[in-house]
Scaffold this motif. Structure first.
Motif, mmCIF file in Angstrom:
data_model
loop_
_atom_site.group_PDB
_atom_site.id
_atom_site.type_symbol
_atom_site.label_atom_id
_atom_site.label_comp_id
_atom_site.label_asym_id
_atom_site.label_seq_id
_atom_site.Cartn_x
_atom_site.Cartn_y
_atom_site.Cartn_z
ATOM 1 N N SER A 1 150.292 42.419 80.103
ATOM 2 C CA SER A 1 149.733 43.582 80.486
ATOM 3 C C SER A 1 150.770 44.869 80.617
ATOM 4 C CB SER A 1 149.087 43.402 81.929
ATOM 5 O OG SER A 1 148.162 42.203 81.793
ATOM 6 N N CYS A 2 150.503 45.830 80.518
ATOM 7 C CA CYS A 2 151.222 47.043 80.586
ATOM 8 C C CYS A 2 150.242 48.284 81.308
ATOM 9 C CB CYS A 2 151.634 47.558 79.080
ATOM 10 S SG CYS A 2 152.665 49.179 79.460
ATOM 11 N N ALA A 3 150.798 48.353 82.791
ATOM 12 C CA ALA A 3 150.140 49.401 83.466
ATOM 13 C C ALA A 3 150.941 50.719 83.271
ATOM 14 C CB ALA A 3 149.979 48.789 84.755
ATOM 15 N N ALA A 4 150.059 51.941 83.225
ATOM 16 C CA ALA A 4 150.718 53.019 83.205
ATOM 17 C C ALA A 4 150.302 53.916 84.376
ATOM 18 C CB ALA A 4 150.199 53.796 81.881
ATOM 19 N N SER A 5 151.041 54.694 84.647
ATOM 20 C CA SER A 5 151.032 55.357 85.901
ATOM 21 C C SER A 5 151.526 56.790 85.602
ATOM 22 C CB SER A 5 151.684 54.984 87.208
ATOM 23 O OG SER A 5 153.071 54.857 87.156
ATOM 24 N N GLY A 6 151.067 57.785 86.579
ATOM 25 C CA GLY A 6 151.699 59.048 86.447
ATOM 26 C C GLY A 6 151.406 59.887 85.148
ATOM 27 N N ARG A 7 150.556 59.556 84.414
ATOM 28 C CA ARG A 7 150.107 60.266 83.122
ATOM 29 C C ARG A 7 148.695 60.266 82.898
ATOM 30 N NH1 ARG A 7 155.444 58.896 82.151
ATOM 31 N NH2 ARG A 7 156.677 60.537 81.756
ATOM 32 N N ARG B 1 142.816 47.727 75.382
ATOM 33 C CA ARG B 1 143.008 48.533 76.360
ATOM 34 C C ARG B 1 141.744 48.882 77.048
ATOM 35 N NH1 ARG B 1 145.326 53.941 73.839
ATOM 36 N NH2 ARG B 1 145.304 54.616 75.871
ATOM 37 N N ASP B 2 142.243 49.076 78.675
ATOM 38 C CA ASP B 2 140.983 49.508 79.586
ATOM 39 C C ASP B 2 141.569 50.966 79.930
ATOM 40 O OD1 ASP B 2 139.515 49.797 81.574
ATOM 41 O OD2 ASP B 2 139.321 47.912 82.173
ATOM 42 N N ASN B 3 140.903 51.891 79.441
ATOM 43 C CA ASN B 3 141.395 53.321 79.976
ATOM 44 C C ASN B 3 141.160 53.647 81.306
ATOM 45 O OD1 ASN B 3 142.515 53.899 77.431
ATOM 46 N ND2 ASN B 3 140.684 55.197 76.595
ATOM 47 N N ALA B 4 140.063 52.936 81.961
ATOM 48 C CA ALA B 4 139.837 52.946 83.425
ATOM 49 C C ALA B 4 141.048 52.429 84.363
ATOM 50 C CB ALA B 4 138.393 52.543 83.596
ATOM 51 N N LYS B 5 141.642 51.549 83.638
ATOM 52 C CA LYS B 5 142.402 50.684 84.518
ATOM 53 C C LYS B 5 144.009 51.157 84.163
ATOM 54 C CE LYS B 5 139.713 46.736 85.650
ATOM 55 N NZ LYS B 5 139.601 45.195 85.424
ATOM 56 N N ASN B 6 144.108 52.172 83.132
ATOM 57 C CA ASN B 6 145.357 52.724 82.608
ATOM 58 C C ASN B 6 146.132 51.343 82.198
ATOM 59 O OD1 ASN B 6 144.453 55.084 83.374
ATOM 60 N ND2 ASN B 6 146.081 55.481 84.917
ATOM 61 N N THR B 7 145.693 50.478 81.476
ATOM 62 C CA THR B 7 146.090 49.208 81.309
ATOM 63 C C THR B 7 145.972 48.817 79.768
ATOM 64 O OG1 THR B 7 146.178 48.512 83.373
ATOM 65 C CG2 THR B 7 146.455 46.717 81.816
ATOM 66 N N VAL B 8 147.093 48.297 79.000
ATOM 67 C CA VAL B 8 146.996 47.867 77.652
ATOM 68 C C VAL B 8 147.310 46.388 77.772
ATOM 69 C CG1 VAL B 8 149.539 48.529 76.879
ATOM 70 C CG2 VAL B 8 147.589 48.136 75.272
ATOM 71 N N TYR B 9 146.645 45.629 77.013
ATOM 72 C CA TYR B 9 146.983 44.109 76.965
ATOM 73 C C TYR B 9 147.291 43.558 75.692
ATOM 74 C CZ TYR B 9 143.844 44.680 81.154
ATOM 75 O OH TYR B 9 143.372 45.087 82.416
ATOM 76 N N LEU B 10 148.034 42.412 75.732
ATOM 77 C CA LEU B 10 148.385 41.776 74.453
ATOM 78 C C LEU B 10 148.006 40.378 74.852
ATOM 79 C CD1 LEU B 10 149.523 42.098 71.399
ATOM 80 C CD2 LEU B 10 151.641 41.344 72.371
ATOM 81 N N GLN B 11 146.770 39.808 74.160
ATOM 82 C CA GLN B 11 146.621 38.603 74.332
ATOM 83 C C GLN B 11 147.273 37.734 73.080
ATOM 84 O OE1 GLN B 11 144.616 36.798 76.530
ATOM 85 N NE2 GLN B 11 145.220 34.761 75.523
ATOM 86 N N MET B 12 148.165 36.672 73.536
ATOM 87 C CA MET B 12 148.630 36.066 72.438
ATOM 88 C C MET B 12 148.263 34.592 72.609
ATOM 89 S SD MET B 12 152.464 37.743 73.017
ATOM 90 C CE MET B 12 152.806 36.871 74.635
#
Length: 121
Positions: A19-25, A70-81
């Protein structure tokens, strides 16, 4: 700011979800990518997703095994491996850029700190 998580140690054939959570933008304005860097190797593109999810691209070595979302509502991108292999062992980084999805690391503006993925044989 990007915060990657979800790495760990897994046996070959196993699965992990990064998971990669983004903040501030405004997350939805950014195309997102996952890159990885194995010891002694250059950083390489793994997967990318456009702002609206219309464009998704994978490097050949992970096609059919990895899924980016990606889930834009959660500001998160995922990589399922899935079906992980020892050669997938690397530090995985998420990255963001304005504009279209890209596959070159120097086209990305923002980077997460990386999360270690280790696949044992």
């Amino acid at each position: 700011q990007l915060q990657a998580s979800g790495g760990g140690l897994v046996q070959a054939g196993g699965s992990l979800r990064l998971s990669c959570a983004a903040s501030g933008r405004t997350f939805s304005r950014y195309a997102m990518g996952w890159f990885r860097q194995a010891p002694g190797k250059e950083r390489e593109f793994v997967a990318g997703i456009s702002r609206t999810r219309i464009t998704i691209y994978y490097t050949d070595s992970v096609k059919g095994r990895f899924t980016i979302s990606r889930d834009n509502a959660k500001n998160t991108v995922y990589l399922q491996m899935n079906s992980l292999k020892p050669e997938d062992t690397a530090v995985y980084y998420c990255a963001a850029r304005t504009g279209l999805m890209a596959t070159m690391d120097d086209e990305y503006d923002y980077w997460g700190q990386g999360t270690q993925v280790t696949v044992s044989s």
